[in-house]
Scaffold this motif. Structure first.
Motif, PDB file in Angstrom:
ATOM      1  N   PRO A 147     -19.343  19.713  10.756  1.00  7.96           N
ATOM      2  CA  PRO A 147     -20.304  18.637  10.467  1.00  7.96           C
ATOM      3  C   PRO A 147     -21.162  18.230  11.656  1.00  7.96           C
ATOM      4  O   PRO A 147     -22.314  17.843  11.465  1.00  7.96           O
ATOM      5  CB  PRO A 147     -19.421  17.479   9.993  1.00  7.96           C
ATOM      6  N   LEU A 148     -20.655  18.314  12.876  1.00 10.65           N
ATOM      7  CA  LEU A 148     -21.480  17.936  14.034  1.00 10.65           C
ATOM      8  C   LEU A 148     -22.675  18.868  14.194  1.00 10.65           C
ATOM      9  O   LEU A 148     -23.757  18.433  14.598  1.00 10.65           O
ATOM     10  CB  LEU A 148     -20.643  17.925  15.316  1.00 10.65           C
ATOM     11  N   GLN A 149     -22.494  20.130  13.908  1.00 15.61           N
ATOM     12  CA  GLN A 149     -23.625  21.064  13.973  1.00 15.61           C
ATOM     13  C   GLN A 149     -24.708  20.634  12.989  1.00 15.61           C
ATOM     14  O   GLN A 149     -25.894  20.609  13.323  1.00 15.61           O
ATOM     15  CB  GLN A 149     -23.158  22.491  13.678  1.00 15.61           C
ATOM     16  N   ARG A 150     -24.290  20.283  11.789  1.00 12.69           N
ATOM     17  CA  ARG A 150     -25.273  19.862  10.772  1.00 12.69           C
ATOM     18  C   ARG A 150     -25.950  18.555  11.162  1.00 12.69           C
ATOM     19  O   ARG A 150     -27.158  18.393  10.973  1.00 12.69           O
ATOM     20  CB  ARG A 150     -24.589  19.724   9.408  1.00 12.69           C
ATOM     21  N   ILE A 151     -25.170  17.615  11.687  1.00 10.41           N
ATOM     22  CA  ILE A 151     -25.746  16.326  12.075  1.00 10.41           C
ATOM     23  C   ILE A 151     -26.869  16.528  13.081  1.00 10.41           C
ATOM     24  O   ILE A 151     -27.982  16.026  12.912  1.00 10.41           O
ATOM     25  CB  ILE A 151     -24.653  15.385  12.630  1.00 10.41           C
ATOM     26  N   TRP A 152     -26.569  17.252  14.163  1.00 14.73           N
ATOM     27  CA  TRP A 152     -27.561  17.397  15.236  1.00 14.73           C
ATOM     28  C   TRP A 152     -28.690  18.366  14.880  1.00 14.73           C
ATOM     29  O   TRP A 152     -29.860  18.078  15.130  1.00 14.73           O
ATOM     30  CB  TRP A 152     -26.881  17.824  16.530  1.00 14.73           C
ATOM     31  N   SER A 153     -28.348  19.514  14.271  1.00 14.11           N
ATOM     32  CA  SER A 153     -29.367  20.543  14.056  1.00 14.11           C
ATOM     33  C   SER A 153     -30.202  20.331  12.808  1.00 14.11           C
ATOM     34  O   SER A 153     -31.318  20.844  12.714  1.00 14.11           O
ATOM     35  CB  SER A 153     -28.717  21.933  13.995  1.00 14.11           C
ATOM     36  N   SER A 154     -29.680  19.572  11.844  1.00 15.04           N
ATOM     37  CA  SER A 154     -30.414  19.390  10.583  1.00 15.04           C
ATOM     38  C   SER A 154     -30.837  17.953  10.323  1.00 15.04           C
ATOM     39  O   SER A 154     -31.893  17.723   9.740  1.00 15.04           O
ATOM     40  CB  SER A 154     -29.556  19.867   9.399  1.00 15.04           C
ATOM     41  N   CYS A 155     -30.019  16.996  10.722  1.00 15.49           N
ATOM     42  CA  CYS A 155     -30.264  15.618  10.327  1.00 15.49           C
ATOM     43  C   CYS A 155     -30.930  14.756  11.389  1.00 15.49           C
ATOM     44  O   CYS A 155     -31.548  13.745  11.046  1.00 15.49           O
ATOM     45  CB  CYS A 155     -28.947  14.952   9.930  1.00 15.49           C
ATOM     46  N   VAL A 156     -30.794  15.095  12.671  1.00 18.90           N
ATOM     47  CA  VAL A 156     -31.331  14.231  13.725  1.00 18.90           C
ATOM     48  C   VAL A 156     -32.475  14.891  14.492  1.00 18.90           C
ATOM     49  O   VAL A 156     -33.623  14.449  14.419  1.00 18.90           O
ATOM     50  CB  VAL A 156     -30.222  13.792  14.715  1.00 18.90           C
ATOM     51  N   LEU A 157     -32.173  15.922  15.229  1.00 22.38           N
ATOM     52  CA  LEU A 157     -33.150  16.440  16.194  1.00 22.38           C
ATOM     53  C   LEU A 157     -34.445  16.981  15.577  1.00 22.38           C
ATOM     54  O   LEU A 157     -35.517  16.740  16.138  1.00 22.38           O
ATOM     55  CB  LEU A 157     -32.484  17.488  17.089  1.00 22.38           C
ATOM     56  N   PRO A 158     -34.415  17.693  14.443  1.00 25.98           N
ATOM     57  CA  PRO A 158     -35.684  18.169  13.887  1.00 25.98           C
ATOM     58  C   PRO A 158     -36.656  17.044  13.540  1.00 25.98           C
ATOM     59  O   PRO A 158     -37.870  17.221  13.615  1.00 25.98           O
ATOM     60  CB  PRO A 158     -35.259  18.934  12.630  1.00 25.98           C
ATOM     61  N   TYR A 159     -36.145  15.884  13.172  1.00 29.08           N
ATOM     62  CA  TYR A 159     -37.009  14.754  12.827  1.00 29.08           C
ATOM     63  C   TYR A 159     -37.794  14.245  14.027  1.00 29.08           C
ATOM     64  O   TYR A 159     -38.832  13.618  13.869  1.00 29.08           O
ATOM     65  CB  TYR A 159     -36.166  13.596  12.269  1.00 29.08           C
ATOM     66  N   THR A 160     -37.275  14.472  15.219  1.00 24.80           N
ATOM     67  CA  THR A 160     -37.872  13.895  16.421  1.00 24.80           C
ATOM     68  C   THR A 160     -38.857  14.828  17.111  1.00 24.80           C
ATOM     69  O   THR A 160     -39.510  14.419  18.062  1.00 24.80           O
ATOM     70  CB  THR A 160     -36.774  13.516  17.428  1.00 24.80           C
ATOM     71  N   GLY A 161     -38.935  16.059  16.663  1.00 30.86           N
ATOM     72  CA  GLY A 161     -39.817  17.033  17.301  1.00 30.86           C
ATOM     73  C   GLY A 161     -39.110  17.985  18.239  1.00 30.86           C
ATOM     74  O   GLY A 161     -39.741  18.859  18.828  1.00 30.86           O
ATOM     75  N   VAL A 162     -37.805  17.838  18.389  1.00 28.74           N
ATOM     76  CA  VAL A 162     -37.040  18.771  19.221  1.00 28.74           C
ATOM     77  C   VAL A 162     -36.910  20.077  18.453  1.00 28.74           C
ATOM     78  O   VAL A 162     -36.342  20.105  17.367  1.00 28.74           O
ATOM     79  CB  VAL A 162     -35.647  18.209  19.566  1.00 28.74           C
ATOM     80  N   ASP A 163     -37.449  21.157  19.017  1.00 29.73           N
ATOM     81  CA  ASP A 163     -37.406  22.426  18.294  1.00 29.73           C
ATOM     82  C   ASP A 163     -36.501  23.459  18.945  1.00 29.73           C
ATOM     83  O   ASP A 163     -36.289  24.536  18.390  1.00 29.73           O
ATOM     84  CB  ASP A 163     -38.816  23.000  18.103  1.00 29.73           C
ATOM     85  N   GLU A 164     -35.940  23.145  20.104  1.00 29.62           N
ATOM     86  CA  GLU A 164     -35.005  24.065  20.750  1.00 29.62           C
ATOM     87  C   GLU A 164     -33.711  23.297  21.016  1.00 29.62           C
ATOM     88  O   GLU A 164     -33.698  22.316  21.757  1.00 29.62           O
ATOM     89  CB  GLU A 164     -35.582  24.587  22.062  1.00 29.62           C
ATOM     90  N   PHE A 165     -32.639  23.738  20.385  1.00 27.02           N
ATOM     91  CA  PHE A 165     -31.381  22.995  20.409  1.00 27.02           C
ATOM     92  C   PHE A 165     -30.226  23.953  20.655  1.00 27.02           C
ATOM     93  O   PHE A 165     -30.154  25.020  20.046  1.00 27.02           O
ATOM     94  CB  PHE A 165     -31.209  22.281  19.060  1.00 27.02           C
ATOM     95  N   ARG A 166     -29.330  23.555  21.555  1.00 27.46           N
ATOM     96  CA  ARG A 166     -28.095  24.302  21.788  1.00 27.46           C
ATOM     97  C   ARG A 166     -26.927  23.323  21.736  1.00 27.46           C
ATOM     98  O   ARG A 166     -27.044  22.185  22.184  1.00 27.46           O
ATOM     99  CB  ARG A 166     -28.107  24.995  23.158  1.00 27.46           C
ATOM    100  N   ARG A 167     -25.823  23.816  21.209  1.00 29.12           N
ATOM    101  CA  ARG A 167     -24.604  23.006  21.170  1.00 29.12           C
ATOM    102  C   ARG A 167     -23.445  23.860  21.629  1.00 29.12           C
ATOM    103  O   ARG A 167     -23.298  25.005  21.204  1.00 29.12           O
ATOM    104  CB  ARG A 167     -24.364  22.491  19.752  1.00 29.12           C
ATOM    105  N   VAL A 168     -22.616  23.284  22.504  1.00 30.35           N
ATOM    106  CA  VAL A 168     -21.442  23.967  23.021  1.00 30.35           C
ATOM    107  C   VAL A 168     -20.242  23.054  22.793  1.00 30.35           C
ATOM    108  O   VAL A 168     -20.323  21.841  23.036  1.00 30.35           O
ATOM    109  CB  VAL A 168     -21.596  24.272  24.532  1.00 30.35           C
ATOM    110  N   VAL A 169     -19.145  23.643  22.334  1.00 23.24           N
ATOM    111  CA  VAL A 169     -17.930  22.874  22.077  1.00 23.24           C
ATOM    112  C   VAL A 169     -16.827  23.378  23.001  1.00 23.24           C
ATOM    113  O   VAL A 169     -16.548  24.579  23.050  1.00 23.24           O
ATOM    114  CB  VAL A 169     -17.475  23.002  20.610  1.00 23.24           C
ATOM    115  N   PHE A 170     -16.209  22.465  23.719  1.00 23.24           N
ATOM    116  CA  PHE A 170     -15.065  22.780  24.564  1.00 23.24           C
ATOM    117  C   PHE A 170     -13.810  22.385  23.786  1.00 23.24           C
ATOM    118  O   PHE A 170     -13.621  21.218  23.454  1.00 23.24           O
ATOM    119  CB  PHE A 170     -15.146  22.013  25.887  1.00 23.24           C
ATOM    120  N   ARG A 171     -12.966  23.387  23.514  1.00 24.12           N
ATOM    121  CA  ARG A 171     -11.785  23.126  22.685  1.00 24.12           C
ATOM    122  C   ARG A 171     -10.660  24.072  23.031  1.00 24.12           C
ATOM    123  O   ARG A 171     -10.918  25.170  23.493  1.00 24.12           O
ATOM    124  CB  ARG A 171     -12.150  23.201  21.219  1.00 24.12           C
TER     125      ARG A 171
END
Length: 197
Positions: A147-171
């Motif tokens: 769900p965090l991938q969807r939140i950031w890549s689909s629901c938040v950042l595209p609305y703001t004009g951010v078109d280059e996004f990376r996410r890294v998870v430490f686990r």
């Protein structure tokens, strides 16, 4: 470059704090102007007021000096970095509240009608999200759908004009070794440096 780095974790000394410090230091070492915000330490109020619930009409004005400062800053950034744990498949409440109170119409996006498509207003074209998690990757993907991938890549950042996004998870963090944490901090620095490429 002017880069905002935002931490959402209440416990001083957490691994999230170490990631936040490593990223801010790496960007400063590379000549960036870093606006580093530990949202919990700053006591950012995540509570959205009734007056702040606009989705179409511009909500750029606020009587809250701290929120006004964050709105003014975010409009000037070249890139954004968010550091937070995965809690219940969501960012911590302080960061969710920051998104809702700071990335508002008139600051982060413009929406002409409720049925329309938003036009991003932020100057920042790049964002990096660094998460910690105690959920194994296969379970996160197969059982929860990340769900965090969807939140950031689909629901938040595209609305703001951010078109280059990376996410890294430490686990997984809780049972990790000192060696693993040191390697993750080096990786966090590399990911931060890549924002400048």
């Amino acid at each position: 470059m002017r880069i905002g780095v935002y931490l959402a974790h209440p416990r001083q000394g957490s691994f999230n704090h170490a990631v936040f410090a490593a990223v801010a230091d790496e960007l400063r070492d590379r000549g960036c102007e870093v606006l580093a915000h530990d949202l919990c330490a700053e006591r950012f109020d995540p509570m959205l007021s009734a007056e702040e619930t606009e989705t179409v009409r511009s909500a750029a004005f606020t009587d809250d000096a701290q929120v006004a400062q964050h709105r003014a800053e975010v409009a000037t950034l070249d890139a954004l970095v968010f550091v937070h744990p995965n809690w219940w498949g969501m960012p911590p409440a302080v960061l969710t509240g920051w998104v809702q109170r700071v990335l508002v119409p008139g600051v982060a996006y413009k929406l002409d009608t409720a049925e329309g498509e938003p036009a991003g207003l932020l100057k920042a074209g790049r964002a990096l999200v660094l998460n910690t998690s105690d959920t194994p990757a296969d379970r996160e993907a197969n059982e929860f759908g990340d769900p965090l991938q969807r939140i950031w890549s689909s629901c938040v950042l595209p609305y703001t004009g951010v078109d280059e996004f990376r996410r890294v998870v430490f686990r997984t963090v809780t049972d990790s070794t000192e060696e693993a944490r040191a390697a993750w901090l080096r990786q966090a620095r590399r990911e931060a440096a890549a924002l400048l490429a």
